[in-house]
Design a protein around this motif. Structure first.
Motif, PDB file in Angstrom:
ATOM      1  N   TRP A  59       0.709  -1.242  -0.139  1.00 49.64           N
ATOM      2  CA  TRP A  59      -0.074  -0.115  -0.144  1.00 49.64           C
ATOM      3  C   TRP A  59       0.771   1.281   0.184  1.00 49.64           C
ATOM      4  O   TRP A  59       0.257   2.218  -0.296  1.00 49.64           O
ATOM      5  N   ALA A  60       2.001   1.128   0.344  1.00 47.02           N
ATOM      6  CA  ALA A  60       3.116   2.460   0.432  1.00 47.02           C
ATOM      7  C   ALA A  60       3.195   2.849  -0.932  1.00 47.02           C
ATOM      8  O   ALA A  60       3.715   4.320  -1.171  1.00 47.02           O
ATOM      9  N   ALA A  61       2.867   2.208  -2.042  1.00 43.37           N
ATOM     10  CA  ALA A  61       3.005   3.005  -3.420  1.00 43.37           C
ATOM     11  C   ALA A  61       1.611   3.479  -3.875  1.00 43.37           C
ATOM     12  O   ALA A  61       1.492   4.062  -4.816  1.00 43.37           O
ATOM     13  N   GLY A  62       0.433   3.022  -2.959  1.00 43.90           N
ATOM     14  CA  GLY A  62      -0.824   3.858  -3.347  1.00 43.90           C
ATOM     15  C   GLY A  62      -1.611   2.606  -3.708  1.00 43.90           C
ATOM     16  O   GLY A  62      -1.283   1.568  -3.641  1.00 43.90           O
ATOM     17  N   TRP A  63      -2.685   3.029  -4.020  1.00 45.24           N
ATOM     18  CA  TRP A  63      -3.782   2.096  -4.450  1.00 45.24           C
ATOM     19  C   TRP A  63      -4.984   2.697  -5.247  1.00 45.24           C
ATOM     20  O   TRP A  63      -5.057   3.867  -5.436  1.00 45.24           O
ATOM     21  N   SER A  64      -5.603   2.017  -5.977  1.00 39.31           N
ATOM     22  CA  SER A  64      -6.556   2.649  -6.824  1.00 39.31           C
ATOM     23  C   SER A  64      -7.954   2.865  -6.182  1.00 39.31           C
ATOM     24  O   SER A  64      -8.042   2.360  -4.861  1.00 39.31           O
ATOM     25  N   ALA A  65      -8.671   4.002  -6.742  1.00 41.58           N
ATOM     26  CA  ALA A  65      -9.810   4.479  -6.031  1.00 41.58           C
ATOM     27  C   ALA A  65     -10.563   3.315  -5.696  1.00 41.58           C
ATOM     28  O   ALA A  65     -11.730   3.425  -4.908  1.00 41.58           O
ATOM     29  N   ASP A  66     -10.835   2.306  -6.612  1.00 43.18           N
ATOM     30  CA  ASP A  66     -11.934   1.272  -6.453  1.00 43.18           C
ATOM     31  C   ASP A  66     -11.178  -0.029  -5.352  1.00 43.18           C
ATOM     32  O   ASP A  66     -11.944  -1.007  -5.613  1.00 43.18           O
ATOM     33  N   ALA A  67     -10.151   0.156  -4.928  1.00 39.73           N
ATOM     34  CA  ALA A  67      -9.395  -0.952  -3.919  1.00 39.73           C
ATOM     35  C   ALA A  67     -10.391  -1.288  -3.150  1.00 39.73           C
ATOM     36  O   ALA A  67     -11.206  -0.166  -2.601  1.00 39.73           O
ATOM     37  N   PRO A  68     -10.595  -2.408  -2.634  1.00 40.83           N
ATOM     38  CA  PRO A  68     -11.463  -2.879  -1.412  1.00 40.83           C
ATOM     39  C   PRO A  68     -11.310  -2.072  -0.301  1.00 40.83           C
ATOM     40  O   PRO A  68     -10.217  -1.876   0.054  1.00 40.83           O
ATOM     41  N   ARG A 128       2.056   7.665  15.203  1.00 39.10           N
ATOM     42  CA  ARG A 128       3.316   7.432  14.587  1.00 39.10           C
ATOM     43  C   ARG A 128       2.959   7.375  12.966  1.00 39.10           C
ATOM     44  O   ARG A 128       2.254   6.659  12.712  1.00 39.10           O
ATOM     45  N   ALA A 129       3.767   8.168  12.286  1.00 37.89           N
ATOM     46  CA  ALA A 129       3.505   8.637  11.070  1.00 37.89           C
ATOM     47  C   ALA A 129       4.641   8.078  10.181  1.00 37.89           C
ATOM     48  O   ALA A 129       5.809   8.231  10.462  1.00 37.89           O
ATOM     49  N   SER A 130       4.087   7.353   8.932  1.00 35.58           N
ATOM     50  CA  SER A 130       5.379   6.908   8.139  1.00 35.58           C
ATOM     51  C   SER A 130       4.899   7.577   6.707  1.00 35.58           C
ATOM     52  O   SER A 130       3.724   7.497   6.394  1.00 35.58           O
ATOM     53  N   VAL A 131       5.781   8.103   5.820  1.00 35.18           N
ATOM     54  CA  VAL A 131       5.441   8.639   4.612  1.00 35.18           C
ATOM     55  C   VAL A 131       6.190   8.310   3.261  1.00 35.18           C
ATOM     56  O   VAL A 131       7.345   8.066   3.474  1.00 35.18           O
ATOM     57  N   TRP A 132       5.487   7.952   2.292  1.00 31.86           N
ATOM     58  CA  TRP A 132       6.021   7.567   1.070  1.00 31.86           C
ATOM     59  C   TRP A 132       5.803   8.606   0.034  1.00 31.86           C
ATOM     60  O   TRP A 132       4.566   9.010  -0.056  1.00 31.86           O
ATOM     61  N   ILE A 133       6.478   8.915  -1.083  1.00 34.74           N
ATOM     62  CA  ILE A 133       5.952   9.420  -2.483  1.00 34.74           C
ATOM     63  C   ILE A 133       6.658   8.677  -3.719  1.00 34.74           C
ATOM     64  O   ILE A 133       7.674   7.908  -3.685  1.00 34.74           O
ATOM     65  N   ASP A 134       5.632   7.866  -4.333  1.00 34.90           N
ATOM     66  CA  ASP A 134       5.696   7.125  -5.457  1.00 34.90           C
ATOM     67  C   ASP A 134       6.166   5.916  -4.901  1.00 34.90           C
ATOM     68  O   ASP A 134       7.249   5.193  -5.447  1.00 34.90           O
ATOM     69  N   GLY A 135       5.917   5.420  -3.799  1.00 35.13           N
ATOM     70  CA  GLY A 135       6.724   4.051  -3.218  1.00 35.13           C
ATOM     71  C   GLY A 135       8.051   4.338  -2.474  1.00 35.13           C
ATOM     72  O   GLY A 135       8.480   3.512  -1.915  1.00 35.13           O
ATOM     73  N   VAL A 136       8.468   5.486  -2.708  1.00 33.87           N
ATOM     74  CA  VAL A 136       9.851   5.702  -1.960  1.00 33.87           C
ATOM     75  C   VAL A 136       9.702   6.139  -0.568  1.00 33.87           C
ATOM     76  O   VAL A 136       9.084   7.483  -0.328  1.00 33.87           O
ATOM     77  N   PHE A 137      10.188   5.525   0.304  1.00 29.20           N
ATOM     78  CA  PHE A 137      10.160   5.826   1.723  1.00 29.20           C
ATOM     79  C   PHE A 137      10.664   7.553   2.101  1.00 29.20           C
ATOM     80  O   PHE A 137      12.143   7.567   1.537  1.00 29.20           O
ATOM     81  N   VAL A 138      10.044   8.133   2.697  1.00 28.68           N
ATOM     82  CA  VAL A 138      10.514   9.589   2.955  1.00 28.68           C
ATOM     83  C   VAL A 138      11.000   9.686   4.448  1.00 28.68           C
ATOM     84  O   VAL A 138      12.049  10.303   4.630  1.00 28.68           O
ATOM     85  N   GLY A 154      14.057  15.750  -4.297  1.00 30.01           N
ATOM     86  CA  GLY A 154      14.404  14.819  -5.290  1.00 30.01           C
ATOM     87  C   GLY A 154      13.384  13.889  -5.574  1.00 30.01           C
ATOM     88  O   GLY A 154      13.699  13.048  -6.773  1.00 30.01           O
ATOM     89  N   LEU A 155      12.438  13.958  -4.905  1.00 33.78           N
ATOM     90  CA  LEU A 155      11.053  12.994  -5.305  1.00 33.78           C
ATOM     91  C   LEU A 155       9.950  13.594  -6.133  1.00 33.78           C
ATOM     92  O   LEU A 155       8.988  12.792  -6.432  1.00 33.78           O
ATOM     93  N   VAL A 156       9.971  15.090  -6.210  1.00 32.02           N
ATOM     94  CA  VAL A 156       8.734  15.403  -7.009  1.00 32.02           C
ATOM     95  C   VAL A 156       9.154  16.469  -7.969  1.00 32.02           C
ATOM     96  O   VAL A 156      10.089  17.429  -7.884  1.00 32.02           O
ATOM     97  N   GLY A 157       8.961  15.968  -9.282  1.00 31.83           N
ATOM     98  CA  GLY A 157       9.419  16.818 -10.608  1.00 31.83           C
ATOM     99  C   GLY A 157       8.195  17.663 -10.820  1.00 31.83           C
ATOM    100  O   GLY A 157       7.024  17.624 -10.558  1.00 31.83           O
ATOM    101  N   ASP A 158       8.695  18.911 -11.415  1.00 34.40           N
ATOM    102  CA  ASP A 158       7.588  20.028 -11.676  1.00 34.40           C
ATOM    103  C   ASP A 158       6.561  19.482 -12.600  1.00 34.40           C
ATOM    104  O   ASP A 158       5.440  20.112 -12.695  1.00 34.40           O
ATOM    105  N   ASP A 159       6.718  18.694 -13.626  1.00 32.69           N
ATOM    106  CA  ASP A 159       5.912  18.336 -14.728  1.00 32.69           C
ATOM    107  C   ASP A 159       5.029  16.994 -14.473  1.00 32.69           C
ATOM    108  O   ASP A 159       4.639  16.487 -15.335  1.00 32.69           O
TER     109      ASP A 159
END
Length: 624
Positions: A59-68, A128-138, A154-159
């Motif tokens: 789930w750290a990489a995200g999930w689709s809106a229709d995920a159970p 306790r919080a853990s944070v990821w961007i595009d599956g990469v642990f922040v 380094g994890l967010v590109g402008d475009d």
């Protein structure tokens, strides 16, 4: 293009940021403002993870809106609250959040050549919080009431569009977690309330230069001198400097400018800022801060490179005021000041510990003042800093208090100490905060009467608070069983005003209250400590239950009134007793609002006065 390469006519704009007194109360870090930021509150995707399978399931990489079991949640409202649109108050120890971050958010945050780095801020995530961007642990953070931030450059590109995911872990049965009034039972009971899990304060993005200002700490040393500590981020410019300008905007008056050179790689710079016009003692009251005249001094802090060109700048504010204790009194600007306070749980029916809106925080301060108080004690909660902004702006003294844990152990000590240090660091500069309270009623130190380890812990955290901030009084264990306290605080829920008047009448009564067993049926001092002439305050009293209109079966209060007239008569009688005392230096009424089953507020849970507000104010102030 770097900031230093900007055209000359553009560079000064960095030093002309919006003044703090012109903000609208929505900026999440009110004492260190930049011109741009991106609010990430709103609809996120949300999942409960009761079986704790999300990490292994990816789930750290995200999930689709229709995920159970995926659903929408309104951030920053906790999922237990109706405002979140989830409204599930049962035991859910692990929850997940996800949303996208794209070019629009980065542009709103101000990302540019002059501000290339991107910071992701969280106001508070419980616990306790853990944070990821595009599956990469922040990164991760532990502590449910204090802010944290990550550099995600380094994890967010402008475009590109990116997936931000947050996992929050909040074990409702772990009593080593500082939790305050959050219940460990499934249903709220007695004086405890529904839990707050996960994100409950603003999430936001901010773009900053590669070399930037990370934090400011203002401490007025006297009515004519301010001490400023500046914490820097990134590379410290060789040969650079920091410029501090103070302005009193009400008169469009420049109070002074100081510039100091940066020496070596030091990331913390201490600056003394004199306020020359305050040196004449006959005129010093013209700029000082108080509840009656909450004058704020605006400040701009600028980081300059070796050529004197601005690299970064932030706007801030401060209040010129000193507080202390002496002669049995609480002192504001060296003069006795009667602290007339109310206990504020900071809890709303629709949004729980999260305020329903920034405007609600302003209204809370306004209501407290309209009821006749000049102070409030934020109880077992580290409040949203925007509440403190309005307390600064409108004039309200605040006692800052840590949410307690309910166990004494090595882990509990470590957790509460770390979170308290972060809270003091966050709020050190607010002129409204005048007292620190690291413990309340022996919560987390239940055997402090005869346990040397718990006594040492209480003394140590009280002294550690003084080490971080020597300018404010510190209360050691509010209510009873105190040691090295600056204020002798007493809790007494006697419901008869005549009895209360006798208890706090005179010097002989004071001796009875502060020695031996106090009205709370606990010893007032432990560990060999004794009365040293500190001011005495009745920091919890009242608590009279009255429910206008429909009543609830589980209603709770210390005493009860039959109707509105009976209720206001009881409140008036209690306040008459406080006013009649020859030694009480202040008081704190329990409490501002009804909160769930606790129906002992002056206001209903929806912030409506239980009788005409003029009658309540007359009871509190002793005047119409």
């Amino acid at each position: 293009m770097t900031t230093a390469e900007l055209p000359a006519e553009t560079r000064p704009a960095l030093e002309q940021l919006p003044l703090a007194t012109r903000q609208d109360g929505t900026y999440p870090r009110p004492q260190m403002m930049r011109t741009t930021w991106a609010d990430l509150d709103g609809i996120w995707s949300f999942r409960h993870d009761d079986a704790d399978v999300g990490l292994d399931a990816g789930w750290a990489a995200g999930w689709s809106a229709d995920a159970p079991e995926s659903r929408a949640i309104m951030v920053p409202f906790p999922p237990e609250s109706p405002a979140s649109q989830v409204a599930e108050a049962g035991f859910h120890p692990v929850v997940w959040y996800a949303r996208t971050i794209g070019p629009d958010e980065l542009a709103s945050a101000g990302r540019s050549g002059a501000a290339p780095r991107v910071l992701l801020h969280f106001g508070a995530v419980d616990y306790r919080a853990s944070v990821w961007i595009d599956g990469v642990f922040v990164g991760s953070h532990e502590g449910g009431h204090t802010p944290f931030a990550f550099d995600v450059t380094g994890l967010v590109g402008d475009d590109d569009t990116h997936r931000l995911v947050v996992r929050a872990e909040d074990d409702p049965h772990d009593l080593t977690q500082p939790r305050g009034k959050q219940d460990w039972h499934e249903d709220a009971h007695a004086i405890w309330y529904r839990r707050t899990t996960g994100i409950w304060q603003t999430v936001w993005l901010e773009a900053v230069p590669a070399s930037s200002i990370e934090a400011l700490h203002w401490l007025p040393a006297s009515p004519s001198t301010v001490e400023l500590s500046v914490r820097l981020r990134g590379h410290v410019p060789t040969g650079g400097s920091l410029r501090v300008s103070l302005r009193f905007d009400e008169r469009d008056e420049l109070l002074g400018t100081v510039e100091v050179g940066l020496v070596g790689p030091a990331r913390v710079v201490h600056i003394t800022v004199p306020v020359a016009r305050q040196r004449n003692g006959q005129a010093e009251d013209e700029l000082t801060w108080s509840p009656e005249r909450p004058r704020l001094v605006d400040a701009t802090v600028t980081l300059l490179d070796a050529h004197g060109d601005p690299v970064d700048a932030v706007s801030s504010y401060l209040g010129l005021r000193t507080v202390g204790v002496g002669g049995g009194a609480f002192l504001l600007h060296g003069r006795p000041y009667d602290v007339r306070s109310v206990l504020n749980q900071g809890y709303w029916p629709e949004s729980h510990l999260a305020a329903p809106s920034p405007a609600a925080l302003r209204r809370e301060v306004e209501l407290i003042k309209e009821l006749g108080f000049n102070a409030c004690r934020i109880h077992q909660k580290i409040e949203d800093p925007r509440f403190l902004y309005w307390a600064d702006k409108l004039g309200l003294l605040v006692w800052g208090e840590t949410p307690g844990a309910y166990e004494f152990s090595t882990l509990a000590v470590e957790r509460l100490t770390r979170e308290w240090l972060e809270a003091v660091d966050r709020d050190l500069s607010h002129p409204s905060i005048v007292t620190w309270v690291p413990f309340n009623e022996s919560w987390g130190i239940q055997h402090v009467v005869d346990d040397p380890a718990q006594q040492a812990y209480a003394r140590a955290l009280t002294d550690l608070t003084r080490a971080l901030d020597p300018t404010r009084p510190v209360v050691c264990n509010d209510g009873w069983e105190q040691q090295n306290t600056d204020i002798i605080s007493v809790h007494d829920y006697e419901g008869d005003g005549a009895v209360l008047a006798r208890t706090y009448a005179d010097a002989a009564a004071r001796e009875r209250v502060v020695t031996g067993i106090a009205p709370s049926h606990h010893p007032q001092f432990v560990g060999g400590a004794s009365d040293a002439g500190q001011p005495v305050m009745l920091t919890e009293f009242g608590g009279v239950n009255y429910q206008p209109g429909a009543s609830r079966d589980d209603a709770w209060g210390y005493t009860s009134a039959a109707d509105g007239d009976d209720w206001i008569a009881r409140v008036t009688g209690l306040y008459d007793a406080v006013r009649a005392s020859s030694f009480l230096a202040g008081s704190c009424y329990t409490q501002l609002t009804d909160t769930m089953q606790e129906t002992n507020g002056l206001l209903t849970a929806d912030r409506e006065p239980k009788v005409a507000i003029e009658r309540i104010r007359a009871a509190v102030r002793g005047t119409v």
